[in-house]
Design an enzyme around this catalytic site. Structure first.
Site, PDB file in Angstrom:
ATOM      1  N   LYS A  67       0.881  -1.177   0.000  1.00 54.57           N
ATOM      2  CA  LYS A  67       0.000   0.000   0.000  1.00 54.57           C
ATOM      3  C   LYS A  67       0.907   1.212   0.000  1.00 54.57           C
ATOM      4  O   LYS A  67       1.820   1.329   0.815  1.00 54.57           O
ATOM      5  CB  LYS A  67      -0.914   0.033   1.223  1.00 54.57           C
ATOM      6  CG  LYS A  67      -1.816   1.273   1.202  1.00 54.57           C
ATOM      7  CD  LYS A  67      -2.916   1.209   2.227  1.00 54.57           C
ATOM      8  CE  LYS A  67      -2.462   1.648   3.597  1.00 54.57           C
ATOM      9  NZ  LYS A  67      -3.579   1.792   4.532  1.00 54.57           N
ATOM     10  N   ARG A 110     -10.480  -2.000   6.905  1.00 55.38           N
ATOM     11  CA  ARG A 110      -9.562  -2.996   7.502  1.00 55.38           C
ATOM     12  C   ARG A 110      -9.195  -2.603   8.930  1.00 55.38           C
ATOM     13  O   ARG A 110      -8.945  -3.447   9.788  1.00 55.38           O
ATOM     14  CB  ARG A 110      -8.349  -3.259   6.614  1.00 55.38           C
ATOM     15  CG  ARG A 110      -7.358  -2.117   6.353  1.00 55.38           C
ATOM     16  CD  ARG A 110      -6.466  -1.858   7.524  1.00 55.38           C
ATOM     17  NE  ARG A 110      -5.126  -1.441   7.160  1.00 55.38           N
ATOM     18  CZ  ARG A 110      -4.399  -0.622   7.887  1.00 55.38           C
ATOM     19  NH1 ARG A 110      -4.888  -0.059   8.991  1.00 55.38           N
ATOM     20  NH2 ARG A 110      -3.176  -0.322   7.526  1.00 55.38           N
ATOM     21  N   HIS A 137     -13.063  10.809  11.460  1.00 53.05           N
ATOM     22  CA  HIS A 137     -13.483  10.038  10.289  1.00 53.05           C
ATOM     23  C   HIS A 137     -13.543   8.534  10.580  1.00 53.05           C
ATOM     24  O   HIS A 137     -14.518   7.852  10.254  1.00 53.05           O
ATOM     25  CB  HIS A 137     -12.476  10.308   9.160  1.00 53.05           C
ATOM     26  CG  HIS A 137     -12.637   9.435   7.974  1.00 53.05           C
ATOM     27  ND1 HIS A 137     -13.677   9.584   7.084  1.00 53.05           N
ATOM     28  CD2 HIS A 137     -11.899   8.382   7.524  1.00 53.05           C
ATOM     29  CE1 HIS A 137     -13.572   8.667   6.135  1.00 53.05           C
ATOM     30  NE2 HIS A 137     -12.505   7.930   6.382  1.00 53.05           N
ATOM     31  N   GLN A 138     -12.501   8.005  11.224  1.00 53.66           N
ATOM     32  CA  GLN A 138     -12.376   6.564  11.395  1.00 53.66           C
ATOM     33  C   GLN A 138     -13.356   6.015  12.447  1.00 53.66           C
ATOM     34  O   GLN A 138     -13.733   4.838  12.401  1.00 53.66           O
ATOM     35  CB  GLN A 138     -10.922   6.278  11.796  1.00 53.66           C
ATOM     36  CG  GLN A 138     -10.483   4.842  11.752  1.00 53.66           C
ATOM     37  CD  GLN A 138     -10.632   4.177  10.403  1.00 53.66           C
ATOM     38  OE1 GLN A 138     -10.259   4.719   9.375  1.00 53.66           O
ATOM     39  NE2 GLN A 138     -11.224   2.982  10.410  1.00 53.66           N
ATOM     40  N   ASN A 159     -15.324  12.922  23.183  1.00 57.10           N
ATOM     41  CA  ASN A 159     -14.409  13.511  22.210  1.00 57.10           C
ATOM     42  C   ASN A 159     -13.951  14.856  22.736  1.00 57.10           C
ATOM     43  O   ASN A 159     -14.682  15.530  23.468  1.00 57.10           O
ATOM     44  CB  ASN A 159     -15.092  13.678  20.846  1.00 57.10           C
ATOM     45  CG  ASN A 159     -14.086  13.979  19.751  1.00 57.10           C
ATOM     46  OD1 ASN A 159     -13.087  13.267  19.603  1.00 57.10           O
ATOM     47  ND2 ASN A 159     -14.304  15.043  18.995  1.00 57.10           N
ATOM     48  N   GLY A 220      -5.779   4.354  17.707  1.00 57.77           N
ATOM     49  CA  GLY A 220      -5.294   5.614  17.142  1.00 57.77           C
ATOM     50  C   GLY A 220      -3.778   5.717  17.079  1.00 57.77           C
ATOM     51  O   GLY A 220      -3.232   6.406  16.221  1.00 57.77           O
ATOM     52  N   THR A 221      -3.083   5.041  17.981  1.00 57.27           N
ATOM     53  CA  THR A 221      -1.627   5.190  18.066  1.00 57.27           C
ATOM     54  C   THR A 221      -0.943   4.315  17.022  1.00 57.27           C
ATOM     55  O   THR A 221      -0.896   3.093  17.156  1.00 57.27           O
ATOM     56  CB  THR A 221      -1.150   4.851  19.493  1.00 57.27           C
ATOM     57  OG1 THR A 221      -1.750   5.792  20.382  1.00 57.27           O
ATOM     58  CG2 THR A 221       0.360   4.952  19.608  1.00 57.27           C
ATOM     59  N   ASP A 222      -0.443   4.984  15.982  1.00 58.80           N
ATOM     60  CA  ASP A 222       0.205   4.256  14.882  1.00 58.80           C
ATOM     61  C   ASP A 222       1.510   4.940  14.471  1.00 58.80           C
ATOM     62  O   ASP A 222       1.988   4.762  13.362  1.00 58.80           O
ATOM     63  CB  ASP A 222      -0.754   4.146  13.683  1.00 58.80           C
ATOM     64  CG  ASP A 222      -1.240   5.513  13.202  1.00 58.80           C
ATOM     65  OD1 ASP A 222      -0.866   6.535  13.811  1.00 58.80           O
ATOM     66  OD2 ASP A 222      -1.993   5.556  12.212  1.00 58.80           O
ATOM     67  N   GLY A 292      -3.877  -2.000  18.244  1.00 58.91           N
ATOM     68  CA  GLY A 292      -4.029  -2.155  16.787  1.00 58.91           C
ATOM     69  C   GLY A 292      -3.214  -1.100  16.058  1.00 58.91           C
ATOM     70  O   GLY A 292      -3.580   0.078  16.036  1.00 58.91           O
TER      71      GLY A 292
HETATM   72  P1  NAD Z   1      -9.464  12.435  12.261  1.00 56.99           P
HETATM   73  O1  NAD Z   1      -8.463  13.513  12.030  1.00 56.99           O
HETATM   74  O2  NAD Z   1     -10.680  12.377  11.429  1.00 56.99           O
HETATM   75  O3  NAD Z   1      -9.935  12.457  13.807  1.00 56.99           O
HETATM   76  C1  NAD Z   1      -9.007  12.645  14.839  1.00 56.99           C
HETATM   77  C2  NAD Z   1      -9.657  12.394  16.178  1.00 56.99           C
HETATM   78  O4  NAD Z   1      -8.651  12.532  17.200  1.00 56.99           O
HETATM   79  C3  NAD Z   1     -10.755  13.390  16.518  1.00 56.99           C
HETATM   80  O5  NAD Z   1     -11.746  12.751  17.294  1.00 56.99           O
HETATM   81  C4  NAD Z   1     -10.025  14.433  17.379  1.00 56.99           C
HETATM   82  O6  NAD Z   1     -10.879  15.119  18.272  1.00 56.99           O
HETATM   83  C5  NAD Z   1      -9.091  13.526  18.144  1.00 56.99           C
HETATM   84  N1  NAD Z   1      -7.898  14.206  18.669  1.00 56.99           N
HETATM   85  C6  NAD Z   1      -6.915  14.785  17.954  1.00 56.99           C
HETATM   86  N2  NAD Z   1      -5.960  15.260  18.777  1.00 56.99           N
HETATM   87  C7  NAD Z   1      -6.368  14.968  20.034  1.00 56.99           C
HETATM   88  C8  NAD Z   1      -5.818  15.190  21.317  1.00 56.99           C
HETATM   89  N3  NAD Z   1      -4.655  15.813  21.474  1.00 56.99           N
HETATM   90  N4  NAD Z   1      -6.501  14.751  22.396  1.00 56.99           N
HETATM   91  C9  NAD Z   1      -7.673  14.106  22.253  1.00 56.99           C
HETATM   92  N5  NAD Z   1      -8.236  13.841  21.062  1.00 56.99           N
HETATM   93  C10 NAD Z   1      -7.597  14.280  19.967  1.00 56.99           C
HETATM   94  O7  NAD Z   1      -8.635  11.069  12.155  1.00 56.99           O
HETATM   95  P2  NAD Z   1      -9.189   9.592  11.908  1.00 56.99           P
HETATM   96  O8  NAD Z   1      -9.129   9.279  10.457  1.00 56.99           O
HETATM   97  O9  NAD Z   1     -10.455   9.385  12.648  1.00 56.99           O
HETATM   98  O10 NAD Z   1      -8.026   8.734  12.598  1.00 56.99           O
HETATM   99  C11 NAD Z   1      -7.857   8.769  13.992  1.00 56.99           C
HETATM  100  C12 NAD Z   1      -6.504   8.194  14.350  1.00 56.99           C
HETATM  101  O11 NAD Z   1      -6.441   6.828  13.960  1.00 56.99           O
HETATM  102  C13 NAD Z   1      -5.329   8.877  13.648  1.00 56.99           C
HETATM  103  O12 NAD Z   1      -4.317   9.111  14.598  1.00 56.99           O
HETATM  104  C14 NAD Z   1      -4.868   7.880  12.608  1.00 56.99           C
HETATM  105  O13 NAD Z   1      -3.494   7.975  12.333  1.00 56.99           O
HETATM  106  C15 NAD Z   1      -5.208   6.562  13.314  1.00 56.99           C
HETATM  107  N6  NAD Z   1      -5.409   5.432  12.407  1.00 56.99           N
HETATM  108  C16 NAD Z   1      -4.924   4.235  12.813  1.00 56.99           C
HETATM  109  C17 NAD Z   1      -5.083   3.117  11.997  1.00 56.99           C
HETATM  110  C18 NAD Z   1      -4.593   1.783  12.462  1.00 56.99           C
HETATM  111  O14 NAD Z   1      -4.556   0.840  11.671  1.00 56.99           O
HETATM  112  N7  NAD Z   1      -4.267   1.630  13.713  1.00 56.99           N
HETATM  113  C19 NAD Z   1      -5.725   3.259  10.753  1.00 56.99           C
HETATM  114  C20 NAD Z   1      -6.266   4.487  10.387  1.00 56.99           C
HETATM  115  C21 NAD Z   1      -6.097   5.588  11.225  1.00 56.99           C
END
Ligand code: NAD
Length: 321
Positions: A67, A110, A137-138, A159, A220-222, A292
């Site tokens: 990817k 996924r 978004h996710q 949130n 979220g932690t990646d 994850g």
């Molecule tokens: P997004 O930008 O649409 O949403 C971000 C979210 O994080 C929002 O709810 C926002 O309020 C919150 N946020 C941001 N900074 C913050 C902080 N300091 N304290 C508290 N909340 C905070 O992003 P998304 O597409 O929803 O993705 C969310 C996270 O998931 C991203 O960090 C992304 O890298 C990660 N992600 C991980 C995987 C995986 O496989 N593990 C896959 C996709 C995305």
């Protein structure tokens, strides 16, 4: 060569198809039949973009490829998604390019499949309340997939900007389940399953806020430096992950390992539970935590499923290459 464009993905593949594909590849990883190659991620010094590759090979399904994509922060202003990705599949016997597949929706599906798989295998069977931390978004994808795993009766959400929780309220409404915006103390005290899906670089949820028996999926932690829960909470939990190497370097476990609160050998790959060579949860009071991190093999697994479906449904675009 087959092309499956981004616009075709939504009508082609379901969350259940993605769940099955990711479950298979996690099991394959734990058996050492599938492995991820080192991840490349670079700030390219143009358009503020982060660009990289995630790649791997599954000897069971013969999924081979990568990817390619990343994050373009100025895209939204142009009406485009900031996260952009494309999946390339190669024939494992010949090395010829087999398919090019739009990767944006597949990435969301996924990732949702991964936390749903952790709930299937690790949450208490009687879990009734799900708590969501993050409403970006996710988050909607994570919640939808999670609701398929247990007969949840309530959804709680937190949130940083509570007004964004409307996104999760809408998902709960689709399923006729009540939704409530709550503080973190209440979320931790009442939720049986908690999904964290934020971009935070500092712990949001504390160890004292989580009760025994909870299952957490930290999604979220990646990236190095990101963190969603206190390291002490990770240390109190039995920790499962998609891939140990990523968990300790870019995942939620990086901080607990760094601080000497968690031994690398104590982290279990979720594929072992699917395998099943590990029993998963051992007691109703145990806190289980799935870290994850998101691996390339997940992307390849869902892209292969999308290509198979495109061929079966007669909508694959074939080009001479
Ligand atoms: P997004 O930008 O649409 O949403 C971000 C979210 O994080 C929002 O709810 C926002 O309020 C919150 N946020 C941001 N900074 C913050 C902080 N300091 N304290 C508290 N909340 C905070 O992003 P998304 O597409 O929803 O993705 C969310 C996270 O998931 C991203 O960090 C992304 O890298 C990660 N992600 C991980 C995987 C995986 O496989 N593990 C896959 C996709 C995305």
């Amino acid at each position: 060569m087959i092309i499956v464009p981004e616009r075709a993905i939504a009508g082609l593949i379901s969350a259940a198809d993605c769940f099955a594909a990711v479950e298979q590849v996690f099991a394959s990883m734990a058996k050492k039949s599938a492995y991820n190659f080192p991840v490349i991620r670079e700030a390219i010094g143009h358009a503020n973009a982060l660009y990289g590759f995630k790649s791997g090979f599954d000897r069971e399904s013969l999924a081979l490829g990568l990817k390619s994509g990343g994050f373009w922060p100025n895209n939204a202003a142009m009406g485009l998604t900031n996260h952009q990705s494309t999946i390339f599949l190669f024939d494992a016997d010949t090395g010829r390019c087999r398919a090019v597949v739009g990767g944006n929706l597949l990435t969301a599906l996924r990732t949702a499949a991964a936390s749903a798989i952790s709930i299937k295998y690790l949450a208490r069977p009687d879990a009734q309340v799900i708590g969501m931390i993050g409403a970006g978004h996710q988050s909607a994808f994570q919640l939808r997939a999670a609701l398929d795993q247990r007969p949840f009766e309530r959804v709680l959400g937190w949130n940083r900007r509570p007004e964004a929780l409307i996104r999760l309220e809408a998902v709960a409404a689709e399923r006729g389940i009540p939704f409530e915006s709550v503080g973190l103390d209440r979320l931790g005290a009442e939720a049986d399953v908690i999904i964290t899906i934020t971009s935070s670089f500092a712990p949001i949820l504390k160890a004292v806020q989580v009760r025994p028996g909870t299952h957490l999926a930290c999604m979220g932690t990646d990236t190095k430096g990101k963190q969603e829960v206190e390291a002490e909470l990770v240390a109190n939990a039995t920790v499962f992950t998609d891939e140990i190497a990523q968990s300790i370097s870019i995942g939620e476990a990086q901080h607990a390992v760094e601080n000497g609160l968690l031994a690398v050998d104590d982290i279990i790959e979720i594929g072992a539970v699917i395998g099943p060579s590990h029993w998963g949860r051992s007691t109703p009071d145990e806190i289980t935590l799935f870290d994850g991190t998101g691996v390339g093999l997940q992307d390849l697994a869902v892209a292969c499923a999308a290509v198979d479906l495109a061929i079966a449904k007669g909508v694959a675009i074939e080009v001479e290459f």
